[in-house]
Design an enzyme around this catalytic site. Structure first.
Site, mmCIF file in Angstrom:
data_model
loop_
_atom_site.group_PDB
_atom_site.id
_atom_site.type_symbol
_atom_site.label_atom_id
_atom_site.label_comp_id
_atom_site.label_asym_id
_atom_site.label_seq_id
_atom_site.Cartn_x
_atom_site.Cartn_y
_atom_site.Cartn_z
ATOM 1 N N MET A 29 0.821 -1.200 0.000
ATOM 2 C CA MET A 29 0.000 0.000 0.000
ATOM 3 C C MET A 29 0.861 1.258 0.000
ATOM 4 O O MET A 29 1.826 1.367 0.754
ATOM 5 C CB MET A 29 -0.898 -0.008 1.236
ATOM 6 C CG MET A 29 -1.753 1.231 1.442
ATOM 7 S SD MET A 29 -2.840 1.052 2.880
ATOM 8 C CE MET A 29 -1.667 1.119 4.223
ATOM 9 N N SER A 104 3.653 -6.670 2.194
ATOM 10 C CA SER A 104 2.438 -6.137 2.806
ATOM 11 C C SER A 104 1.223 -6.639 2.029
ATOM 12 O O SER A 104 1.117 -7.839 1.787
ATOM 13 C CB SER A 104 2.507 -4.611 2.880
ATOM 14 O OG SER A 104 1.519 -4.101 3.753
ATOM 15 N N GLN A 105 0.306 -5.745 1.591
ATOM 16 C CA GLN A 105 -0.902 -6.241 0.945
ATOM 17 C C GLN A 105 -0.605 -6.986 -0.357
ATOM 18 O O GLN A 105 -1.388 -7.835 -0.787
ATOM 19 C CB GLN A 105 -1.894 -5.114 0.687
ATOM 20 C CG GLN A 105 -1.477 -4.096 -0.338
ATOM 21 C CD GLN A 105 -2.503 -2.974 -0.493
ATOM 22 O OE1 GLN A 105 -3.303 -2.698 0.401
ATOM 23 N NE2 GLN A 105 -2.503 -2.323 -1.646
ATOM 24 N N ASP A 223 5.706 -4.774 14.424
ATOM 25 C CA ASP A 223 4.847 -4.132 13.429
ATOM 26 C C ASP A 223 3.804 -3.242 14.090
ATOM 27 O O ASP A 223 3.056 -3.684 14.961
ATOM 28 C CB ASP A 223 4.146 -5.199 12.583
ATOM 29 C CG ASP A 223 3.658 -4.673 11.253
ATOM 30 O OD1 ASP A 223 3.043 -3.593 11.237
ATOM 31 O OD2 ASP A 223 3.907 -5.333 10.230
ATOM 32 N N HIS A 280 6.947 -2.489 10.390
ATOM 33 C CA HIS A 280 6.397 -2.901 9.108
ATOM 34 C C HIS A 280 7.286 -2.476 7.945
ATOM 35 O O HIS A 280 7.643 -1.301 7.804
ATOM 36 C CB HIS A 280 4.993 -2.301 8.945
ATOM 37 C CG HIS A 280 4.203 -2.897 7.826
ATOM 38 N ND1 HIS A 280 3.797 -4.210 7.826
ATOM 39 C CD2 HIS A 280 3.747 -2.362 6.658
ATOM 40 C CE1 HIS A 280 3.109 -4.454 6.730
ATOM 41 N NE2 HIS A 280 3.070 -3.357 5.999
#
Length: 298
Positions: A29, A104-105, A223, A280
Site C-alpha cells: 500500500m 504487505s498487501q 509491526d 512494518h
C-alpha cells in the site's frame, strides 16, 4: 494489456532470461513498482543474489508509477489479481514457473494469484508482513500518499461493509471485523472469499496452494501497521472478540484446510519466519539476503 506499459517494463530492464528461476514481486500500500528506495532496491538485491541473468519483474498496476500508487488504494483487488493472472500467463519468461514475493498487501494479493491461477505455477511464495486474515484497525499508513491515507480512514469510518466502500476501497476489501463476523462473511469482496469463509467452499483454492514447493510467511515482530500482527501468520481474533487471538492450527482455515495450509504444513512446505525488532516493511538487507534470497529464490 494497458497496465503493462513501458514504465511497467522498468522492473525487467537489464534482465536477461538466464538459468535462474524467474521472480515476480508485488509491492504494498502506498508504494509503487519502481521506487529506487523500495521495490527498486529489492529488485537489485534479488538480481545480485541469484544466478546471473535471473529475470525479475516488479509488478505495476497502471500506466505509470502514479497510477500504480493510487491503485493500491482505489482499484478493486479482484481486478488487480486478474490482471496479474493474465500478465503471468502471457509472459513467456514465466512459462515454466516462477518464485513470487509479496510485500504487505501485495502478499495476500499474490496468494490469491496462487489460489486462482495455478498456470504458470508459483514455485516458492514468500510474503512479508501480509495481512492474510485481513486487518481490524486503522493502520499507520506507509508511503508518500498522505491524502490517500486520509481518504482511506474516512471511508473505513463511514462503513467498511457498505457497498460503496467495498466497491472502491482496497483496504475495505480485506477488512475483517470479528465483532460482526456474519456481515464480514457476507460483504467482504476479497479476503473473506479468498479465505473460503462462505458456506460454499472453493475446493480448487486448497488444491492449487498445495502445489507450492514452499509457502513462506514472514512477520515483523514490532509491526505497528498491521492490526493484529498475527494476521501475517494467518492468525486472527476469535469471532466475537477483539482481544483473543485464535492460534492458526486451531482455526477453521487450518483444521478444515480451506486454503491448503494444513496440507502444506504436513508436507513440510509451510515456513514461519520472524524479523525481530523490525517495524512494518523495515527489512534488514543482510537478513533478506540470508533468509529469503539464499533460501527461497535460488
Amino acid at each position: 494489456m494497458r497496465w503493462v506499459s513501458l514504465l511497467g517494463a522498468i522492473g525487467v530492464l537489464g534482465s536477461v532470461h538466464g538459468a535462474g528461476t524467474p521472480v515476480v514481486i508485488w509491492h504494498g500500500m502506498g508504494d509503487s513498482c519502481c521506487r529506487p528506495t523500495s521495490m527498486g532496491r529489492i529488485q537489485e538485491l534479488i538480481e545480485n543474489g541469484t544466478q546471473p541473468g535471473t529475470y525479475v519483474h516488479s509488478l505495476m498496476i497502471g500506466d505509470n508509477t502514479l497510477d500504480d500508487t493510487i491503485n493500491t488504494f482505489l482499484k478493486p483487488v479482484n481486478e488487480q489479481v486478474q490482471e496479474v493472472c493474465d500478465y503471468v500467463a502471457q509472459d513467456p519468461a514465466l512459462a515454466d514457473g516462477y518464485h513470487a514475493i509479496g510485500f504487505s498487501q501485495g502478499g495476500q494479493f499474490l496468494r490469491a494469484v496462487a489460489q486462482r491461477c495455478p498456470s504458470p505455477p508459483i514455485k516458492n511464495l514468500v510474503t512479508l508482513g501480509a495481512q492474510h486474515q485481513g486487518v481490524y484497525g486503522f493502520p499507520r499508513c506507509p508511503g508518500e500518499s498522505v491524502e490517500l491515507c486520509n481518504l482511506m480512514r474516512e471511508l473505513l469510518n463511514y462503513g467498511a461493509y457498505t457497498d460503496l466502500v467495498q466497491d472502491i476501497l482496497v483496504q475495505a476489501q480485506y477488512w475483517h471485523d470479528p465483532l460482526h463476523f456474519e456481515t464480514y462473511v457476507e460483504k467482504s469482496q476479497f479476503i473473506g472469499e479468498i479465505n473460503n469463509e462462505g458456506p460454499v467452499k472453493n475446493l480448487t483454492y486448497a488444491e492449487n496452494m498445495a502445489k507450492l514447493e514452499k509457502f513462506v510467511l514472514i512477520k515483523f515482530a514490532e509491526d505497528r501497521t498491521v492490526e493484529p500482527v498475527e494476521s501475517q501468520f494467518f492468525e486472527f481474533y476469535q469471532p466475537g472478540s477483539e482481544y483473543d487471538i485464535l492460534p492458526l492450527r486451531e482455526s477453521p482455515i487450518y483444521t478444515e484446510d480451506r486454503v491448503g495450509l494444513k496440507a502444506l504444513d504436513l508436507a513440510g512446505k509451510l515456513e514461519f519466519l520472524t524479523i525481530e525488532g523490525s517495524d512494518h516493511m523495515q527489512i534488514p538487507t543482510q537478513w533478506f539476503m540470508d533468509n529469503v534470497v539464499a533460501n527461497f529464490l535460488q
